[in-house]
Design a protein around this motif. Structure first.
Motif, PDB file in Angstrom:
ATOM      1  N   THR A  45      36.933  39.223  39.378  1.00  0.00           N
ATOM      2  CA  THR A  45      36.885  41.203  39.168  1.00  0.00           C
ATOM      3  C   THR A  45      35.224  41.142  38.952  1.00  0.00           C
ATOM      4  O   THR A  45      35.031  40.163  38.283  1.00  0.00           O
TER       5      THR A  45
ATOM      6  N   ALA B  36      40.356  44.309  33.208  1.00  0.00           N
ATOM      7  CA  ALA B  36      41.194  42.946  34.300  1.00  0.00           C
ATOM      8  C   ALA B  36      40.234  42.019  34.167  1.00  0.00           C
ATOM      9  O   ALA B  36      41.520  41.179  33.952  1.00  0.00           O
TER      10      ALA B  36
ATOM     11  N   ARG C 184      36.139  44.524  37.229  1.00  0.00           N
ATOM     12  CA  ARG C 184      35.999  45.530  36.676  1.00  0.00           C
ATOM     13  C   ARG C 184      36.663  44.911  35.123  1.00  0.00           C
ATOM     14  O   ARG C 184      37.390  43.382  34.486  1.00  0.00           O
TER      15      ARG C 184
END
Length: 295
Positions: free
Chosen positions: A216, A221, A218
């Motif tokens: 990921t 996350a 992000r």
């Protein structure tokens, strides 16, 4: 299969080991995210080894090894944070200087004793199966504080990690944030020594976060994934250790590394095989389209 999963939990020492491993894996995953984002894996290694002279000193005078290691590690972290503010010296250069000095000092201190003891050996290689009930509560308490600190400062830590000069221009206290991160990393490492030892602690700090980074882009996350991978990988490593009578700390690190390698190959967007397959099925740029017809 059910018996394999449940049998270890019938043993009190395994219950304590599982609890400590889960907490350490979770905390290392959260803190490791910021270590990976900043590209400061070297400081994790340096701080882990800089705790060695404190442990050696405590061992020489028959004191508490973890307190000695924490004192030495935090002292080194503060010195690194202070000296690295000099722009003529890169951060990794300063870390290298203090890392070499601290480890050398530890070797000198150990050489003053004729023999090593089991306690010092457990500091180097971990002894999670021997943790006491008080150790469990201590690790849980320290871990909770570290996670709260990191999450409370997550935006500032990310800003400093991505661009220190921009963060300084925006009025952020870069030195204090550096110092906070170094101390948090040091406390995390010292807290993890019981589980995997000084030699392997860097893997627990870096590998779950690096694995999450492959999955990921992000931050939130990545933090959740890293903590989950660290926790689950630590528990899986203990199961492997229990089933095959292997070293617990080493088993944890091997399992986490195996998860990283699988992720590095198969991650949906950034995996090695995924990218290779995408390149094969995507037509080359500018290639003429096939046509059919009769002459």
């Amino acid at each position: 299969m059910i018996d394999f999963l449940l049998d270890p939990w019938e043993l009190p020492f395994m219950q304590r080991a599982f609890t400590v491993a889960a907490v350490v894996g979770l905390v290392c995953g959260v803190v490791g995210v910021y270590v990976v984002l900043r590209g400061m894996a070297f400081i994790g290694d340096a701080v882990a080894h800089s705790a060695f002279p404190g442990v050696a000193l405590a061992y020489t005078f028959e004191g508490n090894l973890l307190i000695g290691g924490a004192a030495a590690g935090i002292t080194t972290a503060v010195l690194i944070a202070f000296v690295s503010q000099n722009r003529r010296l890169k951060e990794d250069t300063v870390i290298g200087v203090f890392f070499a000095f601290a480890f050398g000092l530890g070797i000198v201190l150990v050489s003053t004793r004729d023999s090593w003891t089991t306690d010092l050996s457990s500091f180097l290689f971990g002894q999670v199966l021997a943790v006491s009930a008080s150790d469990v509560w201590t690790v849980a308490g320290i871990g909770a504080v570290l996670v709260v600190v990191v999450l409370a400062l997550r935006k500032e830590l990310v800003a400093v990690s991505l661009d220190r000069e921009t963060a300084r221009a925006a009025g952020l206290p870069v030195f204090r944030l550096d110092l906070t991160l170094y101390v948090v990393v040091t406390a995390t490492i010292v807290m993890s020594l019981e589980a995997v030892g000084n030699v392997l602690v860097l893997a627990l700090l870096i590998t779950p976060a690096a694995t999450a980074r492959m999955l990921t882009d992000r931050l939130w996350a990545m933090t959740v994934l890293a903590s989950g991978i660290g926790c689950a990988g630590s528990l899986a490593g203990l199961y492997v250790s229990y089933a095959y009578d292997l070293a617990a700390g080493g088993s944890v690190v091997v399992v986490l590394t195996g998860v990283f390698i699988v992720t590095w190959c198969l991650a949906p967007r950034h995996g090695l095989l995924t990218r290779a397959l995408r390149q094969r099925v995507t037509p080359a740029a500018g290639a003429p389209a096939a046509t059919t017809g009769t002459s």
